[in-house]
Design a protein around this motif. Sequence first.
Motif, PDB file in Angstrom:
ATOM      1  N   VAL A 168     -53.636   9.893   6.575  1.00 25.74           N
ATOM      2  CA  VAL A 168     -53.302   9.126   5.504  1.00 25.74           C
ATOM      3  C   VAL A 168     -54.785   8.485   5.116  1.00 25.74           C
ATOM      4  CG1 VAL A 168     -52.176   6.945   4.902  1.00 25.74           C
ATOM      5  CG2 VAL A 168     -51.107   8.510   6.275  1.00 25.74           C
TER       6      VAL A 168
ATOM      7  N   LEU B 181     -51.272  -2.379   3.417  1.00 25.56           N
ATOM      8  CA  LEU B 181     -50.696  -1.622   2.317  1.00 25.56           C
ATOM      9  C   LEU B 181     -49.185  -2.252   2.435  1.00 25.56           C
ATOM     10  CD1 LEU B 181     -51.898   1.823   3.274  1.00 25.56           C
ATOM     11  CD2 LEU B 181     -51.934   0.722   0.934  1.00 25.56           C
TER      12      LEU B 181
ATOM     13  N   GLY C  34     -43.741   1.243   1.477  1.00 28.31           N
ATOM     14  CA  GLY C  34     -43.115   2.108   0.344  1.00 28.31           C
ATOM     15  C   GLY C  34     -44.552   2.244  -0.420  1.00 28.31           C
ATOM     16  N   ALA C  35     -45.669   1.779  -0.071  1.00 28.16           N
ATOM     17  CA  ALA C  35     -46.906   2.087  -1.179  1.00 28.16           C
ATOM     18  C   ALA C  35     -47.296   3.537  -1.035  1.00 28.16           C
ATOM     19  CB  ALA C  35     -48.164   1.233  -0.553  1.00 28.16           C
ATOM     20  N   GLU C  36     -47.671   4.048  -2.265  1.00 28.51           N
ATOM     21  CA  GLU C  36     -48.161   5.453  -2.265  1.00 28.51           C
ATOM     22  C   GLU C  36     -49.596   5.637  -1.715  1.00 28.51           C
ATOM     23  OE1 GLU C  36     -47.764   7.323  -6.061  1.00 28.51           O
ATOM     24  OE2 GLU C  36     -45.545   6.510  -6.326  1.00 28.51           O
ATOM     25  N   VAL C  37     -49.841   6.852  -1.012  1.00 32.16           N
ATOM     26  CA  VAL C  37     -51.021   6.865  -0.343  1.00 32.16           C
ATOM     27  C   VAL C  37     -51.294   8.494  -0.635  1.00 32.16           C
ATOM     28  CG1 VAL C  37     -51.056   5.009   1.211  1.00 32.16           C
ATOM     29  CG2 VAL C  37     -49.962   7.174   1.753  1.00 32.16           C
ATOM     30  N   ASP C  38     -52.530   8.868  -0.318  1.00 28.56           N
ATOM     31  CA  ASP C  38     -52.817  10.272  -0.553  1.00 28.56           C
ATOM     32  C   ASP C  38     -52.676  10.714   0.976  1.00 28.56           C
ATOM     33  OD1 ASP C  38     -53.440  10.721  -3.171  1.00 28.56           O
ATOM     34  OD2 ASP C  38     -55.535   9.734  -2.834  1.00 28.56           O
ATOM     35  N   VAL C  39     -52.245  11.934   1.314  1.00 23.64           N
ATOM     36  CA  VAL C  39     -52.062  12.422   2.626  1.00 23.64           C
ATOM     37  C   VAL C  39     -52.630  13.828   2.808  1.00 23.64           C
ATOM     38  CG1 VAL C  39     -50.449  13.277   4.314  1.00 23.64           C
ATOM     39  CG2 VAL C  39     -49.794  11.275   2.879  1.00 23.64           C
TER      40      VAL C  39
END
Length: 47
Positions: free
Chosen positions: A22, A31, A34-39
């Motif tokens: 992540v 964070l 439910g926070a959007e992250v790059d994976v």
Amino acid sequence: MSQVGGPGSHLVAHLARANCLVVVPQDVTELPAGAEVDVVLIEGALQ
């Protein structure tokens, strides 16, 4: 899902079992759920 962080060579074993990473910017300290992250998916990761 388990988190890996902090100092210590013992954490390498956890990273070896990871199937993704992540990406969290360096200046982010929290964070919300439910926070959007790059994976980044790790191809060929052990299941």
